[in-house]
Scaffold this motif. Sequence first.
Motif, short mmCIF file in Angstrom:
data_model
loop_
_atom_site.label_atom_id
_atom_site.label_comp_id
_atom_site.label_asym_id
_atom_site.label_seq_id
_atom_site.Cartn_x
_atom_site.Cartn_y
_atom_site.Cartn_z
N ARG A 148 1.31 9.75 -3.53
CA ARG A 148 1.41 8.29 -3.65
C ARG A 148 2.12 7.88 -4.94
O ARG A 148 2.96 6.97 -4.93
N GLN A 151 5.85 8.46 -4.59
CA GLN A 151 6.43 7.48 -3.67
C GLN A 151 6.55 6.11 -4.30
O GLN A 151 7.54 5.39 -4.09
N THR A 152 5.57 5.73 -5.08
CA THR A 152 5.63 4.45 -5.77
C THR A 152 6.80 4.41 -6.75
O THR A 152 7.44 3.38 -6.95
N LEU A 198 -2.29 6.10 1.34
CA LEU A 198 -0.85 5.94 1.18
C LEU A 198 -0.33 4.56 1.60
O LEU A 198 0.84 4.27 1.39
N HIS A 199 -1.17 3.75 2.19
CA HIS A 199 -0.76 2.39 2.54
C HIS A 199 -0.61 1.54 1.28
O HIS A 199 -1.46 1.59 0.40
N VAL A 201 2.73 2.29 0.76
CA VAL A 201 3.95 2.89 0.23
C VAL A 201 4.57 3.91 1.18
O VAL A 201 5.79 4.12 1.17
#
Length: 287
Positions: A148, A151-152, A198-199, A201
């Motif tokens: 995460r 990804q951010t 993970l929501h 992103v």
Amino acid sequence: DLDEVGRRAAEAVERGATEVCLQGGIHPAFDGHTYLDIVRAVRTAAPSVHIHAFSPLEVTHGAQTLGLPLEDYLARLKAAGLSTLPGTAAEILDPEIRAILCPDKLGADEWIEVMRTAHGVGLRSTATIMFGHVDGYEHWARHLLRVRALQTETGGFTEFVPLPFVHMEAPIWRKGKARSGPSYREAVLMHAVARIVLHPVIANIQVSWVKMGTDGARAVLDAGANDLGGVLMDESITRSAGGRNGQCFDRTEMIALAAGAGRPARQRTTLYQPIGHEPIPSLEPFA
């Protein structure tokens, strides 16, 4: 050999494939030129196909053997025709587990750096977790949070793919040092928790029907997953590890599986565009 690689790629496209995935172990005779030659062989034989190839371990091996920085080598692969990277060789992104499970592979920080660099040169990738061996829930949590965080920062992951450990032919299991894979409940929960963590992103959670089987995949579609992956052709990784599910799951079967979970099915490209649309032209950091 390269001719056979090209022949298989061309055959796949003739049968309707949109992507060719290439992965392998670290062969002592391979260097960075080998991977470049493989990409060129596929691109020559199948000019339109999406080339999804080389784990971070292979990328690192290729760069080191040529004495190149990761950024330069990834740029060369992209110029030769590489489209995206598989997010494999991640196993569990935790030093405690990697020291036991895969001490000869990349460290967790090295895996993250390869992906950060790949995203920086405009190569998107998947992200995976391989779980249910010598790991615990706290290690799963650390892995999800690391994915995460990257990804951010980059926005480069297209999907997250949980991969239950297939134990039958694994040396560590044969020595009695690993579990026989996760329980069914744990496998379902991994997809569900990944969706939550993970929501928003990472929008796509993929269930591997090869690992979970059709009944398991149907259940996971009701527990966080929105993607079934590919229909596959010449699948060898899971089968060589002792997996029992078939190597091909055709379009009709995939549509029926989705319908059984109350879901419509839609074919997509590797970059999650509807078939027939242009791929995403550039990679922008997640915002």
